[in-house]
Write a protein that holds these residues in place. Structure first.
Motif, PDB file in Angstrom:
ATOM      1  N   THR A   1       1.069  -1.077  -0.217  1.00 42.86           N
ATOM      2  CA  THR A   1       0.030  -0.074   0.077  1.00 42.86           C
ATOM      3  C   THR A   1       0.903   1.097   0.081  1.00 42.86           C
ATOM      4  N   TYR A   2       0.868   2.070  -1.006  1.00 44.30           N
ATOM      5  CA  TYR A   2       1.586   3.317  -1.179  1.00 44.30           C
ATOM      6  C   TYR A   2       0.886   4.362  -0.184  1.00 44.30           C
ATOM      7  N   LYS A   3       1.754   5.717   0.015  1.00 46.64           N
ATOM      8  CA  LYS A   3       1.345   6.440   1.031  1.00 46.64           C
ATOM      9  C   LYS A   3       0.116   7.083   0.720  1.00 46.64           C
ATOM     10  N   SER A   4      -0.333   7.204  -0.555  1.00 43.52           N
ATOM     11  CA  SER A   4      -1.387   7.596  -1.287  1.00 43.52           C
ATOM     12  C   SER A   4      -2.663   7.221  -0.791  1.00 43.52           C
ATOM     13  N   GLY A   5      -2.421   5.867  -0.437  1.00 40.49           N
ATOM     14  CA  GLY A   5      -3.431   4.913  -0.131  1.00 40.49           C
ATOM     15  C   GLY A   5      -4.002   3.987  -1.012  1.00 40.49           C
ATOM     16  N   HIS A   6      -3.070   3.925  -2.214  1.00 43.39           N
ATOM     17  CA  HIS A   6      -3.613   3.050  -3.292  1.00 43.39           C
ATOM     18  C   HIS A   6      -2.902   1.695  -2.947  1.00 43.39           C
ATOM     19  N   ARG A   7      -3.779   0.548  -2.934  1.00 45.26           N
ATOM     20  CA  ARG A   7      -3.413  -0.865  -2.604  1.00 45.26           C
ATOM     21  C   ARG A   7      -3.128  -1.404  -3.986  1.00 45.26           C
TER      22      ARG A   7
END
Length: 319
Positions: free
Chosen positions: A13-19
């Motif tokens: 999961t990236y910091k942007s919230g993208h899984r």
């Protein structure tokens, strides 16, 4: 078979919230050619990046040849060669210089004889003193492969290896991959091309929206995915299918003017010719015919829909 790569419950999961990845479980055997299929944005490159130590996972474990790629990074990474999709090369360096330098980055001792044989195997020896910027796109890709193999890895990742290359080079690369496998190298490639997986892979995995939704032996998967449709435009419409056509799964369409036959790749060599002969025997003429094969996008839509239906069913069962 001995597992050379084990991936367990891998997620990102990236910091942007993208899984980007979720719950990836996968075991690759030594000497296997494994093709990972998926549309753009499915998570293929993220998965490769994690295994190669370029991207940090949010959870899960990766074991490379018995080495945990987090706790024993150097040992794990030394077993891996990576050919990225984008061509990143030292434009002003000579071919032999950049390949030799890549070998040194992994702490391998100088071995001019090995480097020479590697460049010969990739048809680069005659270009060894050429600057990389002077090479064609196909030759640059060969240099990327040479750099990835320079430290003698046991696993080679090929990220979209034939994207943008001509048919001849694609065939050369397929032959090279088979040769590497014959020498015991495990090959993991990502591709958009079903025919590439069909040509080379032992097993094929399909990834969509960060989830590995299917892993199967190549033959079983190609039979499942390689559906084709033959449409015959009849000279005279049929009110119903004649009894003599019961051996084929046929449908009438276009108000009786079209005869539609769906078949898989294994039935193509026998089913279509025998159908055409039977139509001739029955005196059913046709003006034209055309075939259509499902696109990867359509196949993915079907698989994803099936996966969502299974998830919904499982949730309903536990509700």
């Amino acid at each position: 078979m001995t597992a050379v790569l084990q991936i367990s419950n891998l997620g990102k999961t990236y910091k942007s919230g993208h899984r980007a990845l979720s719950g990836i479980d996968l075991t690759i055997d030594k000497g296997e050619i494994f093709a990972l299929l998926g549309p753009n944005g499915a998570g293929k490159t993220t998965l490769i990046g994690i295994v190669c130590g370029i991207v940090t996972p949010s959870e899960g474990a990766v074991i490379v040849g018995g080495h945990d790629h987090q706790r024993d990074y150097r040992a794990a990474r030394s077993m891996i060669g990576l050919v990225p999709q984008e061509l990143h090369t030292d434009a002003f360096e000579k071919v032999i210089t950049t390949v030799s330098f890549s070998r040194g980055l992994f702490g391998k001792p100088r071995d001019p004889a090995f480097i020479e044989q590697l460049l010969r195997d990739l048809s680069l020896w005659d270009k060894r003193n050429a600057k990389i910027l002077e090479l064609s796109g196909g030759m640059k890709r060969r240099v990327m492969i040479a750099k990835a193999l320079s430290h003698e890895p046991e696993i080679l990742f090929l990220d979209e290896p034939t994207a943008g290359v001509d048919v001849e080079l694609r065939r050369d690369m397929w032959n090279m991959v088979r040769g590497l496998r014959d020498r015991g190298v495990t090959i993991i490639l990502t591709t958009h091309y079903i025919e590439e997986a069909e040509e080379m892979a032992d097993r094929v995995g399909v990834i969509s929206k960060g989830k590995l939704i299917l892993v199967e032996d190549k033959d079983a998967l190609i039979k499942k995915l390689g559906r084709k449709t033959l449409t015959l435009n009849l000279s005279e419409p049929l009110a119903a299918l004649p009894a003599g056509l019961d051996d084929w799964s046929l449908e009438l369409a276009g108000e009786g003017h079209e005869l539609v036959y769906e078949f898989d790749s294994q039935a193509e060599a026998t089913g279509v010719p025998s159908l055409l002969r039977r139509l001739s025997d029955l005196g059913i003429p046709f003006r034209d015919l055309h075939t259509r094969q499902s696109s990867l996008e359509e196949i993915f839509v079907g698989l994803v829909h099936e996966s969502k239906s299974d998830d919904a069913g499982a949730q309903g069962a536990t509700a």
